[in-house]
Design a protein around this motif. Structure first.
Motif, PDB file in Angstrom:
ATOM      1  N   ASP A  69      15.305  46.649  51.363  1.00 18.30           N
ATOM      2  CA  ASP A  69      16.523  47.443  51.216  1.00 18.30           C
ATOM      3  C   ASP A  69      16.635  47.835  49.749  1.00 18.30           C
ATOM      4  OD1 ASP A  69      19.141  48.398  50.858  1.00 18.30           O
ATOM      5  OD2 ASP A  69      19.933  47.136  52.463  1.00 18.30           O
ATOM      6  N   THR A  71      18.765  49.584  48.168  1.00 19.87           N
ATOM      7  CA  THR A  71      20.112  49.461  47.602  1.00 19.87           C
ATOM      8  C   THR A  71      20.333  48.053  47.081  1.00 19.87           C
ATOM      9  OG1 THR A  71      20.975  51.147  49.099  1.00 19.87           O
ATOM     10  CG2 THR A  71      22.573  49.676  48.082  1.00 19.87           C
ATOM     11  N   VAL A  72      19.914  47.058  47.837  1.00 21.50           N
ATOM     12  CA  VAL A  72      20.033  45.665  47.404  1.00 21.50           C
ATOM     13  C   VAL A  72      19.128  45.415  46.208  1.00 21.50           C
ATOM     14  CG1 VAL A  72      19.676  43.263  48.074  1.00 21.50           C
ATOM     15  CG2 VAL A  72      20.674  44.876  49.699  1.00 21.50           C
ATOM     16  N   LYS A  75      20.687  46.623  43.085  1.00 21.02           N
ATOM     17  CA  LYS A  75      21.848  45.822  42.681  1.00 21.02           C
ATOM     18  C   LYS A  75      21.447  44.483  42.085  1.00 21.02           C
ATOM     19  CE  LYS A  75      25.230  47.668  45.981  1.00 21.02           C
ATOM     20  NZ  LYS A  75      26.058  47.361  47.179  1.00 21.02           N
ATOM     21  N   ARG A  76      20.283  43.955  42.490  1.00 18.76           N
ATOM     22  CA  ARG A  76      19.986  42.555  42.188  1.00 18.76           C
ATOM     23  C   ARG A  76      18.741  42.327  41.330  1.00 18.76           C
ATOM     24  NH1 ARG A  76      22.752  38.511  44.371  1.00 18.76           N
ATOM     25  NH2 ARG A  76      24.440  39.078  45.773  1.00 18.76           N
ATOM     26  N   TRP A  94      18.868  36.705  43.587  1.00 16.82           N
ATOM     27  CA  TRP A  94      18.551  36.796  45.007  1.00 16.82           C
ATOM     28  C   TRP A  94      19.279  35.723  45.795  1.00 16.82           C
ATOM     29  CZ3 TRP A  94      16.880  41.269  46.086  1.00 16.82           C
ATOM     30  CH2 TRP A  94      16.304  41.563  47.332  1.00 16.82           C
TER      31      TRP A  94
END
Length: 201
Positions: A69, A71-72, A75-76, A94
């Motif tokens: 993903d 998007t994740v 973000k991370r 994570w």
């Protein structure tokens, strides 16, 4: 480079409380989210550090573990960039399994050998810890090993404590073996500092 002559054992750390603090970077350096193509730069860093047998193996690992993903991932995953914009470090906020649930876990803190001892690892670690803090995700776990003892010093200064029995993901806590390996490898003063980071609960 980590001293890989020190035996490998699973060492588990956990941070219950974290106090945010602005990450300080030397002029010209920046910390950014994942950008397309960064997986190759990450793979080159980790291969150079000896964590994978090839750049291709490292890139395949990153793709499978973190890019399902995007998007994740954006973000991370954080990347440290030098003055020329090239990636010289990375760290990941994570989550991993623990029993029937999930726990926050810090993955793969790395800074290129040529850029170490400048506070960049600390800044990267803070940038990722801030992600957990902003999302109210605590405690945070880390899996590491005795040959990364210098990183354990860094983690300890940020509130992480070595776990005598606790663990997460698929890791067997090998506290006794790991601390014995550290005692054999480090000056007594450094070993005692790490021993004092141990948390019994």
């Amino acid at each position: 480079m980590p001293d890989r002559s020190i035996p490998f054992y699973n060492l588990i750390l956990k941070c219950r409380d974290y106090q945010p603090e602005a990450a300080v970077l030397p002029e010209g350096f920046s910390i950014t989210p994942y950008r397309r193509g960064d997986e190759r730069a990450w793979a080159e860093l980790e291969f150079a550090a000896g964590d994978f047998d090839s750049v291709e193996q490292a890139e395949a690992y990153f793709t499978a573990a973190y890019m399902e993903d995007l998007t994740v991932c954006e973000k991370r995953v954080r990347f440290l960039r030098g003055r020329d914009g090239n990636v010289v470090g990375s760290c990941i906020a994570w989550k991993d399994r623990r029993g029937d649930g999930w726990v926050p876990s810090l993955h793969w803190l790395i800074v290129d050998e040529a850029h170490r001892r400048r506070g960049l690892g600390r800044a990267l670690c803070r940038a990722v810890m801030d992600i957990f803090w902003e999302n109210g995700e605590f405690p945070v776990y880390i899996h590491t090993q005795p040959w990364s003892w210098q990183a354990v010093f860094l983690y300890g200064s940020m509130g992480f404590r070595i776990q005598r029995t606790d663990t997460f993901s698929h890791y067997t806590n090998q506290y006794g073996q790991a601390m014995a390996a550290l005692k054999a490898a480090l000056p007594e003063e450094q070993y005692q500092y790490l021993a004092k980071l141990t948390e019994d609960f």
